[in-house]
Motif scaffolding. Structure first.
Motif, short mmCIF file in Angstrom:
data_model
loop_
_atom_site.label_atom_id
_atom_site.label_comp_id
_atom_site.label_asym_id
_atom_site.label_seq_id
_atom_site.Cartn_x
_atom_site.Cartn_y
_atom_site.Cartn_z
N GLY A 206 105.81 74.30 61.07
CA GLY A 206 106.41 75.39 60.31
C GLY A 206 106.23 76.77 60.93
O GLY A 206 106.90 77.72 60.53
N ARG A 207 105.35 76.90 61.93
CA ARG A 207 105.15 78.22 62.55
C ARG A 207 106.32 78.54 63.45
O ARG A 207 106.84 77.67 64.14
CB ARG A 207 103.87 78.23 63.41
CG ARG A 207 102.59 78.27 62.63
CD ARG A 207 101.40 78.21 63.57
NE ARG A 207 101.31 76.89 64.18
CZ ARG A 207 100.17 76.24 64.41
NH1 ARG A 207 99.01 76.80 64.14
NH2 ARG A 207 100.17 75.04 64.97
N THR A 208 106.72 79.80 63.46
CA THR A 208 107.80 80.19 64.37
C THR A 208 107.26 80.97 65.56
O THR A 208 107.95 81.15 66.55
CB THR A 208 108.86 81.04 63.64
OG1 THR A 208 108.17 82.09 62.97
CG2 THR A 208 109.63 80.21 62.63
N GLU A 209 106.02 81.46 65.46
CA GLU A 209 105.43 82.23 66.57
C GLU A 209 104.32 81.42 67.20
O GLU A 209 103.53 80.79 66.50
CB GLU A 209 104.82 83.52 66.03
CG GLU A 209 105.86 84.48 65.56
CD GLU A 209 105.60 85.91 66.06
OE1 GLU A 209 104.47 86.20 66.55
OE2 GLU A 209 106.52 86.70 65.98
N LYS A 210 104.23 81.49 68.51
CA LYS A 210 103.17 80.77 69.22
C LYS A 210 101.80 81.30 68.81
O LYS A 210 101.55 82.49 68.91
CB LYS A 210 103.36 80.94 70.73
CG LYS A 210 102.36 80.17 71.57
CD LYS A 210 102.51 80.45 73.05
CE LYS A 210 101.80 81.73 73.48
NZ LYS A 210 100.34 81.74 73.26
N PRO A 211 100.91 80.44 68.34
CA PRO A 211 99.54 80.91 68.06
C PRO A 211 98.89 81.39 69.36
O PRO A 211 99.19 80.86 70.43
CB PRO A 211 98.83 79.66 67.52
CG PRO A 211 99.89 78.66 67.23
CD PRO A 211 101.08 79.00 68.06
N ALA A 212 97.98 82.36 69.23
CA ALA A 212 97.38 82.96 70.44
C ALA A 212 96.69 81.92 71.31
O ALA A 212 96.69 82.01 72.54
CB ALA A 212 96.39 84.04 70.02
N GLY A 213 96.10 80.90 70.69
CA GLY A 213 95.34 79.90 71.46
C GLY A 213 96.20 78.94 72.26
O GLY A 213 95.69 78.27 73.17
N ALA A 214 97.48 78.86 71.91
CA ALA A 214 98.33 77.84 72.54
C ALA A 214 98.95 78.32 73.85
O ALA A 214 99.17 79.52 74.05
CB ALA A 214 99.45 77.44 71.58
N TRP A 215 99.25 77.37 74.71
CA TRP A 215 100.07 77.63 75.89
C TRP A 215 101.53 77.36 75.53
O TRP A 215 101.82 76.66 74.56
CB TRP A 215 99.66 76.70 77.04
CG TRP A 215 98.65 77.30 77.97
CD1 TRP A 215 97.86 78.38 77.75
CD2 TRP A 215 98.32 76.80 79.28
NE1 TRP A 215 97.06 78.60 78.86
CE2 TRP A 215 97.32 77.65 79.81
CE3 TRP A 215 98.76 75.73 80.07
CZ2 TRP A 215 96.77 77.47 81.08
CZ3 TRP A 215 98.21 75.54 81.32
CH2 TRP A 215 97.22 76.41 81.83
N THR A 216 102.43 77.85 76.37
CA THR A 216 103.84 77.49 76.25
C THR A 216 104.07 76.21 77.07
O THR A 216 103.27 75.85 77.93
CB THR A 216 104.74 78.60 76.81
OG1 THR A 216 104.42 78.77 78.20
CG2 THR A 216 104.53 79.92 76.07
N GLY A 217 105.21 75.58 76.79
CA GLY A 217 105.60 74.43 77.61
C GLY A 217 105.71 74.83 79.08
O GLY A 217 105.31 74.07 79.97
N GLU A 218 106.23 76.02 79.34
CA GLU A 218 106.43 76.48 80.72
C GLU A 218 105.09 76.61 81.45
O GLU A 218 104.96 76.23 82.61
CB GLU A 218 107.16 77.83 80.75
CG GLU A 218 108.63 77.77 80.35
CD GLU A 218 108.87 77.50 78.87
OE1 GLU A 218 107.97 77.79 78.03
OE2 GLU A 218 109.94 76.97 78.53
N GLN A 219 104.08 77.18 80.76
CA GLN A 219 102.75 77.30 81.39
C GLN A 219 102.21 75.92 81.75
O GLN A 219 101.62 75.72 82.80
CB GLN A 219 101.77 77.98 80.41
CG GLN A 219 101.89 79.48 80.34
CD GLN A 219 100.94 80.04 79.28
OE1 GLN A 219 101.11 79.80 78.10
NE2 GLN A 219 99.93 80.78 79.73
#
Ligand code: NAD
Length: 283
Positions: A206-219
């Motif tokens: 349900g979150r629309t913004e990346k949590p600070a702890g997470a990486w992106t798929g690209e990273q």
């Protein structure tokens, strides 16, 4: 040095390639000039992903292919292999990445356990068994990347079916790499991708913004490519909360449950809380 497979006109097949980590990998491979086939459930998500891949692709639409495939069905995975061979001549990179994490309970419905194991574990087994012999026959260097999870190594409480599926992916991929290095003439290597916390449809909840702890798929994909080029089998990804050193201590502690004859999952056992906290900070 650039890996020979990660170069123009090499053929990449990515399951679960329409979103998240798989889609980030597909976009990266397309931007390297590779021919890319993504396999996923459902025509809608594939069509949206295809449009983006075509614009990222050096070779345009001619280098992009999509196919609706349920990886838990061997006959569909066989059709995928044949279709890629028909269109692009064969496969050089297979990323068995499709996965689900609907949640599970120890005494929950068997159908839920069966579906999780069918997609996460059997999907990887079918993909590897169906593609690898053809990739070996091709006589070219090749990569099989299976997406596991830290949850398959330290097996935290809360989602036992997912943990079992990913522990199976780890054991299977280790055996696969052992096999591949002993097959005469094989230029294929297998690798276990172990993502950290990555912001995708699987983890968004349900979150629309990346949590600070997470990486992106690209990273995650950039890290994966760096480690593939270094020749790593275990591609253990950090994230913004968990550095490699913390993962190393957690993995060592989990193995230590057997060596030290502690109860299983002692990391979450109140009697061992202090000892675990100390272990994590020791050098
Ligand atoms: P995601 O949901 O964005 O991507 C998974 C993709 O797999 C989806 O496009 C989905 O449609 C597809 N899929 C599901 N069942 C399928 C099936 N039967 N056949 C074909 N495709 C199917 O999630 P993601 O986070 O990118 O997950 C990719 C992989 O990474 C999974 O194996 C997941 O377990 C693993 N993983 C993710 C994280 C994380 O933090 N996101 C951490 C560790 C491991």
């Amino acid at each position: 040095m650039a890996h020979p497979v990660l170069s123009p006109d090499q053929v990449a097949v990515i399951t679960g390639g329409a979103s998240g980590i798989g889609f980030a990998a597909a976009r990266k491979f397309a931007s390297l000039g590779m021919k890319v086939c993504i396999a996923d459930l459902g025509a809608d998500c594939l069509a949206a992903a295809e449009a983006e891949l075509v614009s990222a692709s050096k070779g345009g639409a001619a280098n992009i292919m999509t196919m609706a495939v349920d990886v838990s069905r061997a006959e569909e995975v066989s059709k995928l292999e044949a279709a890629v061979r028909g269109r692009f001549g064969g496969t050089d990179l297979l990323m068995n990445n499709a996965g689900i994490q609907p949640g599970s309970a120890m005494f929950g419905p068997a159908e839920n356990w069966q579906r999780i194991l069918a997609v996460n574990l059997w999907g990887v087994i079918y993909g590897s068994q169906i593609f690898a012999p053809r990739m070996i026959e091709r006589g070219r260097p090749g990569l099989i990347i299976n997406t596991g999870s830290k949850q398959g190594i330290t097996t935290p409480p809360g989602d036992p079916a997912y943990n079992v599926s990913k522990a199976g992916v780890k054991a299977f991929t280790e055996a696969l790499q052992h096999e591949l290095r002993n097959v005469k003439g094989s230029l294929i290597t297998a690798h276990l991708l172990i993502p950290g916390f990555v912001f995708t449809g699987l983890t968004a909840k349900g979150r629309t913004e990346k949590p600070a702890g997470a990486w992106t798929g690209e990273q995650t994909v950039d890290f994966m490519i760096e480690r593939l080029e270094a020749g790593d089998f275990y591609i253990l990804c950090p994230d913004n909360d968990v550095p490699r050193r913390l993962d190393e201590r957690r993995i060592l502690w989990a193995a230590g449950d057997i060596v030290e004859n502690r109860p299983p999952l002692s990391r979450w056992h109140p009697d061992y809380a202090e000892a675990f906290a100390k272990f994590v900070t020791e050098s």
